[in-house]
Structures are given as C-alpha cells and as structure tokens.
Design a protein around this motif. Structure first.
Motif, PDB file in Angstrom:
ATOM      1  N   GLY A 104       0.382  -1.867   0.157  1.00 41.76           N
ATOM      2  CA  GLY A 104      -0.174  -0.093  -0.109  1.00 41.76           C
ATOM      3  C   GLY A 104       0.969   1.322   0.230  1.00 41.76           C
ATOM      4  N   GLY A 105       1.966   0.847   0.469  1.00 37.36           N
ATOM      5  CA  GLY A 105       3.125   2.272  -0.074  1.00 37.36           C
ATOM      6  C   GLY A 105       2.312   3.655   1.307  1.00 37.36           C
ATOM      7  N   GLN A 106       2.494   4.556   0.287  1.00 36.95           N
ATOM      8  CA  GLN A 106       2.384   6.166   0.981  1.00 36.95           C
ATOM      9  C   GLN A 106       0.608   6.019   1.722  1.00 36.95           C
ATOM     10  OE1 GLN A 106       3.665   9.433  -0.921  1.00 36.95           O
ATOM     11  NE2 GLN A 106       4.951   7.774  -2.152  1.00 36.95           N
ATOM     12  N   VAL A 107       0.011   5.040   0.533  1.00 35.19           N
ATOM     13  CA  VAL A 107      -1.489   5.337   0.671  1.00 35.19           C
ATOM     14  C   VAL A 107      -1.424   4.577   2.613  1.00 35.19           C
ATOM     15  CG1 VAL A 107      -4.013   4.102   0.255  1.00 35.19           C
ATOM     16  CG2 VAL A 107      -1.982   5.108  -1.168  1.00 35.19           C
ATOM     17  N   THR A 108      -1.014   3.245   2.611  1.00 34.41           N
ATOM     18  CA  THR A 108      -1.829   2.338   3.716  1.00 34.41           C
ATOM     19  C   THR A 108      -0.938   3.324   5.001  1.00 34.41           C
ATOM     20  OG1 THR A 108      -1.647  -0.016   2.410  1.00 34.41           O
ATOM     21  CG2 THR A 108      -0.960   0.393   4.939  1.00 34.41           C
ATOM     22  N   GLY A 160      -8.792   4.359   1.147  1.00 32.60           N
ATOM     23  CA  GLY A 160      -7.349   3.791   0.801  1.00 32.60           C
ATOM     24  C   GLY A 160      -7.284   2.556   1.015  1.00 32.60           C
ATOM     25  N   ARG A 161      -7.528   2.565   2.368  1.00 34.98           N
ATOM     26  CA  ARG A 161      -7.130   0.677   2.358  1.00 34.98           C
ATOM     27  C   ARG A 161      -8.073  -0.129   1.596  1.00 34.98           C
ATOM     28  NH1 ARG A 161      -5.524  -0.632   7.244  1.00 34.98           N
ATOM     29  NH2 ARG A 161      -6.473   1.058   8.435  1.00 34.98           N
ATOM     30  N   PRO A 193      -3.781   6.277  11.302  1.00 35.62           N
ATOM     31  CA  PRO A 193      -4.165   4.687  10.404  1.00 35.62           C
ATOM     32  C   PRO A 193      -5.354   4.255  10.629  1.00 35.62           C
ATOM     33  CG  PRO A 193      -1.454   4.624  11.743  1.00 35.62           C
ATOM     34  CD  PRO A 193      -2.398   5.715  12.133  1.00 35.62           C
ATOM     35  N   GLN A 194      -5.584   4.932  12.099  1.00 34.37           N
ATOM     36  CA  GLN A 194      -7.192   4.159  12.525  1.00 34.37           C
ATOM     37  C   GLN A 194      -8.135   5.489  12.899  1.00 34.37           C
ATOM     38  OE1 GLN A 194      -8.876   1.501  11.822  1.00 34.37           O
ATOM     39  NE2 GLN A 194      -6.904   0.064  10.712  1.00 34.37           N
ATOM     40  N   THR A 218     -12.093  14.022   7.571  1.00 40.34           N
ATOM     41  CA  THR A 218     -12.680  12.812   8.159  1.00 40.34           C
ATOM     42  C   THR A 218     -12.530  12.901   9.974  1.00 40.34           C
ATOM     43  OG1 THR A 218     -10.757  12.172   6.459  1.00 40.34           O
ATOM     44  CG2 THR A 218     -10.913  10.543   9.194  1.00 40.34           C
ATOM     45  N   LEU A 219     -11.712  13.877  10.692  1.00 43.24           N
ATOM     46  CA  LEU A 219     -12.331  13.383  11.952  1.00 43.24           C
ATOM     47  C   LEU A 219     -13.391  13.833  12.463  1.00 43.24           C
ATOM     48  CD1 LEU A 219      -8.241  14.076  13.076  1.00 43.24           C
ATOM     49  CD2 LEU A 219      -9.987  11.475  12.740  1.00 43.24           C
ATOM     50  N   ALA A 220     -14.154  15.533  11.750  1.00 40.35           N
ATOM     51  CA  ALA A 220     -14.819  16.152  12.128  1.00 40.35           C
ATOM     52  C   ALA A 220     -16.388  15.444  12.916  1.00 40.35           C
ATOM     53  CB  ALA A 220     -15.316  17.190  11.282  1.00 40.35           C
ATOM     54  N   PRO A 221     -16.636  13.761  12.146  1.00 38.77           N
ATOM     55  CA  PRO A 221     -18.268  13.587  11.953  1.00 38.77           C
ATOM     56  C   PRO A 221     -17.817  13.100  13.814  1.00 38.77           C
ATOM     57  CG  PRO A 221     -17.056  13.333  10.233  1.00 38.77           C
ATOM     58  CD  PRO A 221     -16.165  13.778  10.881  1.00 38.77           C
ATOM     59  N   ILE A 222     -16.392  12.581  14.093  1.00 40.18           N
ATOM     60  CA  ILE A 222     -16.116  11.481  15.530  1.00 40.18           C
ATOM     61  C   ILE A 222     -15.181  12.236  16.492  1.00 40.18           C
ATOM     62  CG2 ILE A 222     -16.343   9.461  13.419  1.00 40.18           C
ATOM     63  CD1 ILE A 222     -13.013   9.264  13.828  1.00 40.18           C
TER      64      ILE A 222
END
Length: 322
Positions: free
Chosen positions: A39-43, A62-63, A141-142, A166-170
């Motif tokens: 996965g390189g940079q994506v993972t 990405g995953r 990553p998570q 990504t983080l605003a909703p959680i």
C-alpha cells in the motif's frame, strides 16, 4: 540467486497494479517494499481517507483501494518481499541483479521502480521536542481511535484538511491551526472544512504543549503576541514529509532532484530499468494515482518486449476472448 521476470520496487498503488499487469502478460513478478505491508504511502499515511480521483470509484478509502489491488493481482501469484529494501543494482550477462538487504540477490528480466516519494519521514512539530508524553501523531491509521477526543491539527496542506474532514464527524472537537492565512490545500477541500464544525486558526503556531503522560492542552501564539490555551488530547502534525531515494540515488539513474527521469516508454537511462508513479518525472507530468496506473501498464508492456523481443508491445485488452 533467484530469478524473476520483473522485480517491482515499491508496493504502492502503481506497484500493485504493475504486479497485476505483469501477471496478465504472463510474467513472473516479485514486489519489494521496505514497509511491512502493501500500500505504500496510502497504507502508511491515509488508509481511511476517501480518495476521489480513481476512475470508476466515486469515492474509495485508501485501505479498500489497496485491498482491491492486491486481490486483482492475486490470481497471478506475485511474490511479496515486504520489510525488505532493494539496495544494490548490478548486471550479469546483461540482466539486472538486485542486491537486497540481508544479502539475497534477485536476477531480473527487468526492474520497475514505483517507489513513490522513496522513503519518507514526517516533518517534526518543533514544540514536540520538549514534550516527552504521548498524544502527538503524524499519521492516523485508525481514525476511530480519536472518537470523542479534542483534536488539534497543525498544518495548511491537503493532509491537514483531509484529516479535518475525516475527524470532524467523530471527534469531540477539531481545531486546525496554520501559521499563515493562505492554505496549500485544494480550494474545494478548504471550503468543505469551513462548512464543518471545525475551528480554523490562522497566523498562529503551537508554542507549548501541556500534560505529563500525554497531551492535555496546547498553547497557540497568534501573530501579534496573543496566547490562547486549548484543551487538547491529540495533536495531528500534518506538516509534510521529507523524502529520500535511499540506495536508489547511488544506482546511476538520471535524476531531477528526487525524481527519476523517464521517456515515453517509462524507461530510465539504465538498461532494463523502468519507473512509474510519483517517483518519475517528464515534461507535463501529473502526479495522480490514476496517472501511475497508466504508467505502470506502459512500463510493463515495454519491459515485456525487452525481456522477449518476439513479444508484442500491446497484447490486446484483458476483456478480449471473454
């Protein structure tokens, strides 16, 4: 000394698609990457980020993209050499020989370099040098691990704004701080974040972190001297990365800074060595995952002819005969 038709250096999206395409062309392939999983940079950097510019997918994490690419190549049984670095390049009877970390050697019909940025290191958050506790991260990553937390994102580029989306909703709260009042991020992403419950603080820097075992707060110094203290339990330092080609820089490749110069066949200046993806450079180059897929197919098709001069450059479409 083991032998393989094509050695792909780099297990990012371009490298994984190259593994599929080499198999489709009937070539044996080994995929080599210093990281411990494909996965390189994506993972490593944004496995949960939604990628919006891959053809055929309105949006894909990405995953999931990496998992799909691995599954696509799986019927052709590529060999994965993960956690292994390709260090030396030599030639034996005109064919490349890769010297791998640990002393193994791999004789290849051709080598395809798809190493992205090369090895990459996050730029450190200066104030973190004086803070020994936990709570400072450079990758997420998570994202679900930050559910209910007060998050401070430092940076003004695409990664910073992507993490904000990504983080605003959680998260319980998300604050983004940038030392300038202009952002490097894509304008549409900036507009999207402005519409979210994300506080954006400009012309400011993180001047101090509070806490012992982990971060409990951060001081922001705004240009002009005003200081504000925020409750924070996670700092995401999205300040970019420094890249290093590592041993590749010593192979004699024609380089333009840290990029490998290629021609229209994706061939480098070295015999039987090709390159594709973000690591390459040529006039008009556009660094997108979608571009890397096309470059990988071009490189493999041209490598196939180098390996077997009787082979056709274009073998036909994968759907032919179905």
């Amino acid at each position: 000394m083991r032998e393989v038709d094509v050695a792909v250096i780099g297990a990012g999206p371009a490298g994984l698609f190259a593994a599929y395409y080499a198999g489709f062309r009937g070539l044996s392939v080994a995929v080599i990457d210093a990281l411990p999983e494909p996965g390189g940079q994506v993972t490593a950097m944004y496995p949960e980020k939604l990628i919006l510019d891959v053809a055929g997918f309105p949006a894909i994490k990405g995953r999931e993209l990496v998992a799909n690419l691995v599954a696509q190549a799986a019927p052709f049984r590529p060999e994965y050499l993960l956690g292994v670095r390709a260090e030396k390049l030599s030639y034996l009877d005109g064919r490349p020989v890769l010297g791998l970390a640990g002393g193994d050697q791999l004789r290849c019909g051709a080598v395809l370099v798809t190493g992205g940025l090369g090895s990459f290191t996050p730029r450190p958050l200066p104030v973190a040098d004086s803070f020994v506790g936990a709570g400072i991260v450079y990758f997420v990553p998570q994202p679900t691990e930050l559910t209910g937390r007060d998050v401070l994102i430092v940076g003004g580029g695409d990664s910073a704004f992507d993490w904000a989306v990504t983080l605003a909703p959680i998260a319980r709260s998300v604050t983004l701080v940038h030392r300038r009042d202009r952002f490097r991020a894509h304008a549409s992403t900036v507009d999207r974040v402005r519409a979210l419950p994300v506080r954006i603080v400009v012309n400011a820097e993180v001047s101090r972190l509070h806490g012992e075992d982990r971060v409990t707060g951060a001081e922001l110094t705004v240009r002009g001297g005003a200081v504000e203290t925020l409750p924070v339990d996670t700092v995401v330092a999205a300040l970019g990365f420094t890249a290093d080609l590592g041993p590749l820089a010593e192979w004699g490749l024609n380089l333009d800074r840290r990029h490998i110069v290629v021609d229209s066949a994706m061939a480098t200046n070295l015999p039987r060595v090709f390159a594709a993806g973000d690591i390459t450079d040529y006039p008009g180059k556009v660094r997108l995952i979608a571009t890397g897929f096309g470059e990988a197919a071009t490189a493999i098709n041209n490598a196939a002819v180098v390996i077997d001069p009787s082979a056709h450059l274009f073998p036909g479409h994968s759907s032919d005969g179905t």
